[in-house]
Each structure stands twice: as structure tokens, then as C-alpha cells.
Design an enzyme around this catalytic site. Structure first.
Site, PDB file in Angstrom:
ATOM      1  N   LEU A  32       2.938   4.075 -11.500  1.00  0.00           N
ATOM      2  CA  LEU A  32       1.569   4.112 -12.041  1.00  0.00           C
ATOM      3  C   LEU A  32       0.528   3.970 -10.933  1.00  0.00           C
ATOM      4  O   LEU A  32      -0.666   4.186 -11.172  1.00  0.00           O
ATOM      5  CB  LEU A  32       1.376   2.961 -13.039  1.00  0.00           C
ATOM      6  CG  LEU A  32       2.352   2.889 -14.217  1.00  0.00           C
ATOM      7  CD1 LEU A  32       2.197   1.561 -14.949  1.00  0.00           C
ATOM      8  CD2 LEU A  32       2.113   4.048 -15.179  1.00  0.00           C
ATOM      9  N   GLY A  33       0.952   3.590  -9.747  1.00  0.00           N
ATOM     10  CA  GLY A  33      -0.010   3.277  -8.682  1.00  0.00           C
ATOM     11  C   GLY A  33      -0.715   4.505  -8.148  1.00  0.00           C
ATOM     12  O   GLY A  33      -0.142   5.590  -8.086  1.00  0.00           O
TER      13      GLY A  33
ATOM     14  N   SER B 255      -6.867   6.804  -9.941  1.00  0.00           N
ATOM     15  CA  SER B 255      -6.679   7.241 -11.327  1.00  0.00           C
ATOM     16  C   SER B 255      -7.878   7.996 -11.905  1.00  0.00           C
ATOM     17  O   SER B 255      -7.880   8.294 -13.100  1.00  0.00           O
ATOM     18  CB  SER B 255      -6.366   6.023 -12.203  1.00  0.00           C
ATOM     19  OG  SER B 255      -7.466   5.138 -12.216  1.00  0.00           O
TER      20      SER B 255
ATOM     21  N   TYR C 225      -8.443  14.995  -8.278  1.00  0.00           N
ATOM     22  CA  TYR C 225      -7.494  14.054  -8.893  1.00  0.00           C
ATOM     23  C   TYR C 225      -6.404  14.828  -9.651  1.00  0.00           C
ATOM     24  O   TYR C 225      -5.206  14.582  -9.479  1.00  0.00           O
ATOM     25  CB  TYR C 225      -8.265  13.108  -9.819  1.00  0.00           C
ATOM     26  CG  TYR C 225      -7.419  12.329 -10.786  1.00  0.00           C
ATOM     27  CD1 TYR C 225      -6.491  11.391 -10.331  1.00  0.00           C
ATOM     28  CD2 TYR C 225      -7.550  12.516 -12.164  1.00  0.00           C
ATOM     29  CE1 TYR C 225      -5.709  10.670 -11.243  1.00  0.00           C
ATOM     30  CE2 TYR C 225      -6.785  11.805 -13.063  1.00  0.00           C
ATOM     31  CZ  TYR C 225      -5.863  10.877 -12.598  1.00  0.00           C
ATOM     32  OH  TYR C 225      -5.091  10.168 -13.488  1.00  0.00           O
TER      33      TYR C 225
ATOM     34  N   HIS D 217      -5.282  15.685 -16.736  1.00  0.00           N
ATOM     35  CA  HIS D 217      -6.228  16.418 -15.874  1.00  0.00           C
ATOM     36  C   HIS D 217      -5.538  17.479 -15.018  1.00  0.00           C
ATOM     37  O   HIS D 217      -6.212  18.261 -14.346  1.00  0.00           O
ATOM     38  CB  HIS D 217      -7.068  15.425 -15.070  1.00  0.00           C
ATOM     39  CG  HIS D 217      -7.906  14.591 -15.992  1.00  0.00           C
ATOM     40  ND1 HIS D 217      -8.996  15.114 -16.684  1.00  0.00           N
ATOM     41  CD2 HIS D 217      -7.751  13.316 -16.440  1.00  0.00           C
ATOM     42  CE1 HIS D 217      -9.488  14.185 -17.480  1.00  0.00           C
ATOM     43  NE2 HIS D 217      -8.753  13.082 -17.356  1.00  0.00           N
TER      44      HIS D 217
ATOM     45  N   LYS E 153      -2.217  15.240  -8.966  1.00  0.00           N
ATOM     46  CA  LYS E 153      -1.130  15.048  -9.943  1.00  0.00           C
ATOM     47  C   LYS E 153      -0.244  16.300 -10.000  1.00  0.00           C
ATOM     48  O   LYS E 153       0.972  16.187 -10.233  1.00  0.00           O
ATOM     49  CB  LYS E 153      -1.700  14.721 -11.323  1.00  0.00           C
ATOM     50  CG  LYS E 153      -2.407  13.357 -11.382  1.00  0.00           C
ATOM     51  CD  LYS E 153      -1.474  12.195 -11.147  1.00  0.00           C
ATOM     52  CE  LYS E 153      -2.132  10.844 -11.351  1.00  0.00           C
ATOM     53  NZ  LYS E 153      -1.229   9.709 -11.096  1.00  0.00           N
TER      54      LYS E 153
ATOM     55  N   SER F  23      -4.667   9.515 -22.868  1.00  0.00           N
ATOM     56  CA  SER F  23      -5.554   8.371 -22.656  1.00  0.00           C
ATOM     57  C   SER F  23      -4.831   7.123 -23.134  1.00  0.00           C
ATOM     58  O   SER F  23      -4.722   6.896 -24.349  1.00  0.00           O
ATOM     59  CB  SER F  23      -6.855   8.539 -23.448  1.00  0.00           C
ATOM     60  OG  SER F  23      -7.463   9.787 -23.146  1.00  0.00           O
TER      61      SER F  23
ATOM     62  N   ASP G 138       0.862  -1.185   0.000  1.00  0.00           N
ATOM     63  CA  ASP G 138       0.000   0.000   0.000  1.00  0.00           C
ATOM     64  C   ASP G 138       0.897   1.233   0.000  1.00  0.00           C
ATOM     65  O   ASP G 138       1.739   1.388   0.889  1.00  0.00           O
ATOM     66  CB  ASP G 138      -0.892  -0.028   1.252  1.00  0.00           C
ATOM     67  CG  ASP G 138      -1.940   1.074   1.217  1.00  0.00           C
ATOM     68  OD1 ASP G 138      -1.762   2.060   0.469  1.00  0.00           O
ATOM     69  OD2 ASP G 138      -2.940   0.929   1.949  1.00  0.00           O
TER      70      ASP G 138
END
Ligand code: NAI
Ligand code: 15L
Length: 267
Positions: A70-71, A74, A135, A112, A139, A164, A50
Site C-alpha cells: 500500500l505504500g 497516493s 500518479y 486512476h 500505477k 475508493s 523508505d
């Protein structure tokens, strides 16, 4: 070839597309997620980790000479979830990297971060963030951490504002934002092996016909996308009528994310 490449978020959609493309790139690929990966190959190993657990992330990073991060959450979610994975998790990752020999990082940022720019605005790596939700804000935090740890400690990160990344574009907007897994894998390899990486912002898009983002500023890396969404255009356009120009999906770079409310835990 790397000795040990860490891929976080290994059970997710992007990692599942990328994993087969790393076979010739690292002797071992260390996969991590809170969700099990059930088809771990001989050259892979799985860590249940985690990102919110600082000690576990430290152990995860030890011994790795490259990281594809990448975790995390999302999509738009309540703040508590985003904070644990995308804020605390990124802090834990950078602290672990700093204390484990500064392996290079590919940070999966997102379009985003700039989702409230209109689709008729053309952006490059200097664009000031205009996130379209919590979100996107998370980022922005990750991008700022990458910048801080580069300037203060010399950690090199490719900040990739992914458009995407799916096997095919799902709608007309994605004809502009689509990134093939093959192009992403080629980018990752370039960034890991380039003599100098630094801390560039790269827009994660294939060589699509209609684009809003320029990667002129990062040509020094030598990455050139080779795929294009154009081969999917007829299929995408036949699937649904075009949206009106004022509909968010046609107006804003972040599309429908601009329409989300601030979600609460109780929602
Ligand atoms: P995904 O949601 O399919 O995969 C993310 C993975 O992270 C999941 O397997 C999830 O279990 C794991 N995760 C979530 N919270 C965690 C935690 N606290 N600790 C450990 N693991 C945790 O997302 P996808 O599509 O694979 O995206 C990968 C990354 O790329 C994400 O960071 C996403 O924000 C970013 N991205 C993806 C885009 C796309 O087109 N798929 C576009 C822009 C950014
Ligand atoms: C993202 O950041 C998401 O992780 C992904 O699921 C898509 O929604 C993508 O952006 C997009 O904008 O198409």
C-alpha cells in the site's frame, strides 16, 4: 494462516482500516512506512523503511510470506516524488521478492489507471489503460512490473485497481467506486490462500448498485464483495446537489483527477 504478512504504507488510511482485520490471518504483521505508526500491537512489528532505499526494502521483505503493498504516493504529485516511491519503490519491492522466495503480493493499483474512461463505459480486466495523471501512470508501471515478474520469475500478484477505500463514500462518484475495508480484507485473504493466484487485475469495489467495472474474469478466486455503498446513498445525495453531466466528477471514472495539471516541485 500466514507466518509474517508485510503491510507497506502502514501509517496510511487504507492500512489503518485493514490492520484490525488481519489479527486472525497472520501470526505477525510487519508494518512499514516512513511515518511512524504509534499504536503497534503485540502481534505487529514496525519497520521504518523508505521504499526508495533498495537495501532497506530487501531487509524489509526478508522472512515475509505475503505482502500487501500500500505504500507510496497516493494522489497526484510532482514527478520526483512519484518516481521515488511508486517507480523506484516498486522496482525495489519486486527485486526483493524475487530474491526472497516469491511471496505473493497484493498490489494497490488504482482506478486512476483507467481514469479517462467515461462513467458510461463498462470495463473489465482487459481494458487498455487510460491514466488521468502521473500518479495513474505510476500505477500502470506497477501493474507492468507485476506482469513482468509473473511471466519471468513466477511471482504472483493480485493487481487491485482500488476504487475508493474509505470508511464511507464522500460523494456521488464514490457511490460507484466505494470499497469497504471488510471487502478488501476478504479479497486479500482469498488471494493469499487461493490454490492459484496468477497475476489478475481485480477492480476493488464493493457490491455497489451503480458500477462501471466487472470482475467476471476473476470469479475463479472465489471473492464476492458483501458490502454496498447503497446504505450511504441518502446521506451522500442530501449533502450536495448533483453535478452537471459534463463536470469531470460526473463524466470521467477518475473524477477530479482529470482536472489536475502536471504539478512541479516548485508548486
Ligand atoms: P495514504 O497516502 O494514506 O498512505 C500511503 C502511505 O505510504 C503513507 O503513510 C505514506 O507515508 C507512505 N509512503 C509514501 N511514500 C513512501 C516512501 N517513499 N516509502 C515508504 N512509505 C511511503 O494512501 P491510502 O489511501 O492509504 O492508499 C494506500 C494505497 O492504495 C496507495 O498505494 C494508494 O495509491 C492506493 N489506492 C488508495 C485508494 C483509496 O481509496 N484510499 C484508491 C486507489 C488506490
Ligand atoms: C486513489 O487512487 C487515491 O489514492 C484515493 O485517495 C482516492 O482519491 C481514490 O483514488 C478515488 O479515486 O476516490
Amino acid at each position: 494462516m500466514l507466518e509474517k504478512l508485510l503491510v507497506t504504507g502502514a501509517a496510511g488510511g487504507v492500512a489503518t482500516q485493514l490492520r484490525p482485520l488481519f489479527a486472525d490471518f497472520a501470526k505477525t504483521v510487519r508494518l512499514s512506512d516512513v511515518v511512524a505508526v504509534d499504536d503497534v500491537k503485540e502481534t505487529e512489528e514496525f519497520f521504518d523503511c523508505d521504499l526508495a532505499d533498495e537495501k532497506a526494502v530487501f531487509e524489509l521483505v526478508a522472512g515475509c510470506d505475503g505482502i500487501v503493498h500500500l505504500g507510496g504516493i497516493s494522489v497526484e504529485k510532482p514527478y520526483s516524488l512519484i518516481r521515488a516511491a511508486n517507480l523506484d519503490g516498486v522496482y525495489h519491492l519486486y527485486e526483493a521478492v524475487r530474491q526472497n522466495g516469491n511471496p505473493r503480493i497484493i498490489f494497490a493499483s488504482s482506478n486512476h489507471v483507467v481514469g479517462y474512461y467515461r462513467q458510461d463505459e463498462h470495463l473489465d480486466h482487459t481494458a487498455i489503460p487510460k491514466p488521468d495523471g502521473l500518479y495513474g501512470v505510476s500505477k500502470c508501471f506497477g501493474e507492468a512490473m507485476a506482469s513482468l515478474y509473473h511471466d519471468k520469475f513466477g511471482v504472483e500478484t493480485a493487481i487491485v485497481r482500488i476504487g475508493s477505500c474509505f470508511p464511507e463514500p464522500a460523494d456521488r462518484r464514490m457511490l460507484s467506486t466505494w470499497l469497504s475495508a471488510q471487502d478488501f480484507a476478504r479479497m486479500i485473504k482469498r488471494c493469499m490462500l487461493a490454490p492459484r493466484l496468477g497475476c489478475p487485475v481485480i477492480y476493488g469495489i464493493s457490491d455497489n448498485e451503480t458500477v462501471w467495472w466487472s470482475n467476471e474474469g476473476t470469479r475463479y478466486l472465489g471473492w464476492r464483495p458483501q458490502d454496498s455503498s447503497e446504505k450511504f446513498r441518502d446521506k451522500v445525495e442530501a449533502a450536495a446537489p448533483p453535478p452537471g453531466p459534463e463536470e469531470p466528477v460526473a463524466k470521467y471514472q477518475g473524477g477530479v483527477f482529470t482536472t489536475h495539471p502536471i504539478f512541479k516541485d516548485e508548486d
